[in-house]
Scaffold this motif. Structure first.
Motif, short mmCIF file in Angstrom:
data_model
loop_
_atom_site.label_atom_id
_atom_site.label_comp_id
_atom_site.label_asym_id
_atom_site.label_seq_id
_atom_site.Cartn_x
_atom_site.Cartn_y
_atom_site.Cartn_z
N LEU A 22 0.83 -1.29 0.01
CA LEU A 22 -0.05 0.12 -0.15
C LEU A 22 0.82 1.16 0.09
O LEU A 22 0.43 2.22 0.42
N ALA A 313 -6.95 -0.15 4.24
CA ALA A 313 -6.53 -0.08 2.90
C ALA A 313 -7.83 0.69 1.93
O ALA A 313 -7.27 1.35 1.20
N LYS A 317 -6.80 3.87 -0.32
CA LYS A 317 -7.26 3.79 -1.90
C LYS A 317 -8.27 4.81 -2.28
O LYS A 317 -7.96 5.46 -3.29
#
Length: 453
Positions: A22, A313, A317
Motif C-alpha cells: 500500500l 486499505a 485507496k
C-alpha cells in the motif's frame, strides 16, 4: 519458471498477478497509468516447499519476495517482472496457546486480528494493535519490526517474539530456540525483525502473550500548548507506570479527530490498565501529573477506541483515487528534548499541500514516536508527485539533522531506501556483510532495507 514452481507446490498453488503493498507512491503510479508488472506467485504449504523454492531460486538467480497481508506502506513489497513472490497465507496454523507459560506458537501466515481474537477468547492478548491489524500477518509484523497502539504497556514486536522458525536462502531450516531467555550467544533471530524478507523466509514464531487486564480506565485531557502535553507524557512514562495507551494530538490533529478544542489546544488520550486497584491508582497518578490540563472525561477514550482501526486499505485507496491527490504518513522517533523542534520542522516541511497533522504515541522513558500525516492535491500528476517528494525530503532531512530515527515502525522499503545508510552509518557495513553472507546469491527481496544491491 511457472512449470518449475508448479512441480514444487502444485499447479493450483501458482498464479500470475500484479502484486504490491500500500505504498502511496505506488498507488499514485498506478493511477497515472503505470501498471505494476504481473508476477508469478507461489503459495507454499509448508517448510519443505519453501526450502525447495529458495534452493531453486538460488540456482536460477531469481529474486524472491515473501508476502504476508500486503498492508505495508513503504514499497517493500514491489517485485519486478521476472521475479517471484511467496504468498505465505497457507501457513496459517496456531499450533499452541499455552495459558500457563503465556506462550503462543503459530505460523507466519496467521492473520494478526484473528490471532488476537483467539487469544481474547481465552482471556489473553498479544498486546499488538497496529491500526492495520485486520490486514496483517504475524510474519509481516515481524518483517517490518512493527509497533502497536498499546506498545507503551506491552512493547513492540521485538518484545513479543521469543524465537523464530526461519528458512534461509539456501534452504537451511533454523528452528526456534529455547526460552524464555538464553545467554547461549546473541539472539540471532532478531536479525529477522525488520529485515523485510532480506535474509530468508519467516515460517513461524514463538510469541510472548499476556493476560487481559481486569480493568481499563481511559480519559482525555486538553492542554493549552503542545509543549505542556509532551511534558505530561514524559512525566507519566518516567514515573514507572506503563499506560495501556498514551497519545497526544497536536492542535491540527485534535481538530481533525473532532475533539472540541479552543485555539492552540492539544488533546491527550490515556488509559491505565491492570488489576482494578492498580488501574485506579495509576489513573490517580495520571490525574496528578496532568494537573493544569482540562479533564475531558471518558468520551475521548471511547471515541478513540471506536476508530482505532479506521485507517484501512480501502480508506487509503479512496483518498488517492482522485487524479492529482496525495496522502501519506511518516513516523519518526526522537528523545523528549528533540521532539518540539522536530515537530515544528517536519510540520513545516510536509505542509506543502495544506494538510499537516501530528500525534505522539509509542512512548518510552527516553522519548516517543512522532506520527505525521500530510495530504494535498494538484492539477497535474507531476505536480502532485513533486509536492509529495518535497514533503518526504524535508521530513527525512529534518530527522537526520536532529538525530531522530527516520522510521519508528513502518520499516524502510523503497520509500526510505535513499536515507537508510545515512541513519545507519557504520552499521550499514555490518548489515551488508550479514546480508551477503546469508544470501550470497542475492535472491531475497531486492527492495528490503536499503534497496537493491
Amino acid at each position: 519458471m511457472r512449470t518449475d514452481l508448479e512441480k514444487i507446490v502444485g499447479a493450483p498453488a501458482v498464479d500470475e498477478r500484479p502484486l504490491k503493498d500500500l505504498w502511496p507512491l505506488g498507488i499514485m503510479d498506478e493511477r497515472a497509468g503505470k501498471a505494476p508488472p504481473r508476477i508469478l506467485v507461489a503459495r507454499p504449504a509448508g517448510r519443505d516447499q519453501v526450502a525447495e523454492i529458495l534452493r531453486w531460486a538460488s540456482a536460477n538467480n531469481v529474486a524472491v519476495t515473501p508476502v504476508g497481508g500486503g498492508s505495508g506502506v513503504c514499497g517493500a513489497v514491489s517485485p519486478e517482472a521476472g521475479e517471484i513472490a511467496l504468498d505465505m497465507s497457507a501457513l496459517d496454523r496456531v499450533f499452541e496457546i499455552d495459558e500457563t507459560n503465556l506462550v503462543c506458537k503459530c505460523e507466519a501466515g496467521v492473520n494478526g486480528y484473528a490471532l488476537e481474537q483467539q487469544l481474547n477468547a481465552r482471556g489473553l492478548t498479544l498486546g499488538h494493535y497496529p491500526s492495520s491489524l485486520p490486514g496483517t500477518t504475524v510474519g509481516g509484523l515481524i518483517s517490518t519490526r512493527s509497533s502497536g497502539q498499546e506498545s507503551s504497556r506491552y512493547g513492540s514486536i521485538e518484545d513479543m517474539v521469543l524465537s523464530l522458525a526461519v528458512v534461509l536462502p539456501d534452504g537451511t531450516f533454523a528452528a526456534p530456540r529455547p526460552g524464555p531467555r538464553s545467554a547461549v550467544g546473541p539472539a540471532l533471530h532478531e536479525l529477522w525483525l525488520g529485515a523485510e524478507g532480506a535474509l530468508g523466509v519467516v515460517l513461524g514464531a514463538v510469541l510472548r502473550v499476556h493476560r487481559l487486564p481486569a480493568s481499563v480506565i481511559g480519559r482525555g485531557y486538553s492542554f493549552s500548548r503542545l509543549a505542556e502535553g509532551l511534558e505530561a507524557m514524559r512525566h507519566v512514562m518516567q514515573s514507572g507506570m506503563r499506560p495501556l495507551v498514551i497519545r497526544l494530538y497536536d492542535h491540527e490533529d485534535s481538530v481533525f479527530n473532532r475533539y472540541e478544542v479552543s485555539e492552540g489546544e492539544c488533546v491527550l488520550v490515556i488509559a491505565t490498565a491492570g488489576e482494578e486497584e492498580v488501574a485506579q491508582a495509576e489513573a490517580k497518578v495520571v490525574e496528578r501529573l496532568t494537573a493544569g490540563a482540562k479533564d475531558l472525561g471518558e468520551d475521548p477514550w471511547r471515541r478513540w477506541q471506536e476508530h482505532r482501526f479506521g485507517l484501512s486499505a480501502e480508506w487509503l485507496k479512496g483518498i488517492l483515487e482522485p487524479p492529482g491527490s496525495y496522502v501519506d504518513t511518516i513516523e519518526l522517533a526522537a528523545p523528549w528534548t528533540v521532539l518540539p523542534q522536530l515537530h515544528e520542522s517536519v510540520k513545516t516541511a510536509i505542509a506543502v499541500g495544506g494538510v499537516a497533522l501530528c500525534h505522539f504515541s509509542h512512548a518510552y522513558e527516553q522519548g516517543c514516536c512522532a506520527y505525521f500525516s500530510f495530504a494535498g492535491a494538484a492539477d497535474r500528476e507531476e505536480d502532485a508527485r513533486a509536492a509529495y517528494s518535497r514533503a518526504w525530503e524535508g521530513a527525512m532531512s529534518a530527522a537526520l539533522e536532529m538525530g531522530a530515527t527516520i522510521s519508528h515502525h513502518h520499516g524502510t522499503g523503497r520509500a526510505r531506501a535513499r536515507w537508510v545508510a545515512d541513519e545507519m552509518g557504520g552499521w550499514m557495513h555490518v548489515w551488508r556483510s550479514v546480508r551477503e553472507s546469508i544470501d550470497p546469491a542475492g535472491i531475497m527481496n531486492p527492495n528490503a532495507m536499503g534497496g537493491r544491491r
